[in-house]
Scaffold this active site. Structure first.
Site, PDB file in Angstrom:
ATOM      1  N   TYR A 189     -25.793 -28.407 -12.900  1.00 10.95           N
ATOM      2  CA  TYR A 189     -25.681 -27.904 -14.271  1.00 10.95           C
ATOM      3  C   TYR A 189     -25.123 -28.961 -15.217  1.00 10.95           C
ATOM      4  CZ  TYR A 189     -26.228 -23.171 -12.310  1.00 10.95           C
ATOM      5  OH  TYR A 189     -26.670 -22.041 -11.651  1.00 10.95           O
ATOM      6  N   HIS A 247     -27.076 -24.785  -2.892  1.00 11.09           N
ATOM      7  CA  HIS A 247     -27.818 -24.274  -4.051  1.00 11.09           C
ATOM      8  C   HIS A 247     -29.185 -23.710  -3.675  1.00 11.09           C
ATOM      9  CE1 HIS A 247     -27.889 -24.815  -8.685  1.00 11.09           C
ATOM     10  NE2 HIS A 247     -28.436 -23.688  -8.325  1.00 11.09           N
TER      11      HIS A 247
END
Length: 264
Positions: free
Chosen positions: A56, A112
């Protein structure tokens, strides 16, 4: 501001459990000053669960916001995630996240999504378990994994993830998947609850009108009623406040059943 009382569910750790607030703040696509302001606003409103990820690119801003907020670390639940292309670099990736977040540990560290290559998931998972045992992550889990992939981790290491973060909404509701995760002791955490939902669906509109709420609040309350963790994202203070208000929305069993049926 006094923190809102958000219900929690227990996550498995190396030597017990840790409570995770069912409603958190997702920070995907929030960058720079916007990420900082959003997290500060959320913490001021009463959010105590923050979700980020290495990819991110906002861990520095989140760390600064947490530090400046004055909120006691013990009140916070912070999640970050390791990209699959960091296979073999897990330890360094987590240490960088901790430096950026200004923390000595995260409450939850997630894979992830599954790494490619033979036994890639298992090799990465082994390093996650080491990080947990060293106290650098209180709990460890996965994101975008199927029950079959979770079984591979358990078969190879004897330890499964505490949580599986997956796309989830009323339209995705799959009782079989819910039960498969529950049977493995894995908490279901959903992301993109609004993106994957028709917020104008008559069922949601009817329930919202009955409670004087928005359909987005109904979607969040549905997650909470089921015990699903949910991390809606927004950078608008009024939306952050509205999402948090969903904690007070008590849906009836017949309303939950009607919303469940949207996944049929």
């Amino acid at each position: 501001m006094t923190a809102v009382t958000v219900p929690t569910v227990p996550l498995a750790t190396a030597d017990g459990t840790v409570p995770v607030p069912l409603l958190g703040l997702g920070t995907w696509q929030a960058r720079g000053d916007e990420a900082y302001r959003t997290v500060r606003s959320a913490l001021d409103l009463g959010y105590r669960h923050l979700d980020t990820a290495t990819m991110y690119g906002n861990e520095v801003e989140i760390g600064r916001a947490v530090a400046d907020s004055g909120v006691d670390r013990a009140e916070l639940f912070v999640t970050t995630k390791c990209p699959p292309d960091r296979l073999g670099q897990e330890d360094e990736t987590l240490e960088r996240s901790l430096r950026d977040l200004r923390l000595d540990h995260v409450d939850l560290w997630l894979v992830h999504w599954p790494p490619h290559g033979e036994h890639g998931s298992v090799r990465m998972w082994e390093r996650f378990l080491v990080a947990r045992d060293r106290g650098r992550a209180t709990a460890v889990g996965v994101s975008n994994y199927s029950p079959a992939l979770i079984d591979e981790l358990v078969s190879a290491t004897g330890a499964g993830p505490a949580i599986d973060q997956i796309p989830w909404s009323p339209a995705d509701h799959d009782p079989t998947l819910v039960e498969e995760l529950r049977a493995r002791g894995v908490v279901l955490e959903g992301y993109s609850p609004f993106k994957r939902t028709d917020l104008d669906h008559p069922t949601l509109v009817g329930v919202a009108q009955a409670h004087g709420a928005t359909t987005a609040q109904v979607v969040l309350a549905w997650h909470l009623k089921h015990g699903f963790v949910v991390i809606p994202k927004s950078v608008r203070t009024e939306r952050l406040r509205s999402n948090l208000d969903a904690v007070e929305l008590d849906l009836a069993e017949d309303e939950i059943a009607a919303i469940d049926a949207l996944g049929s």
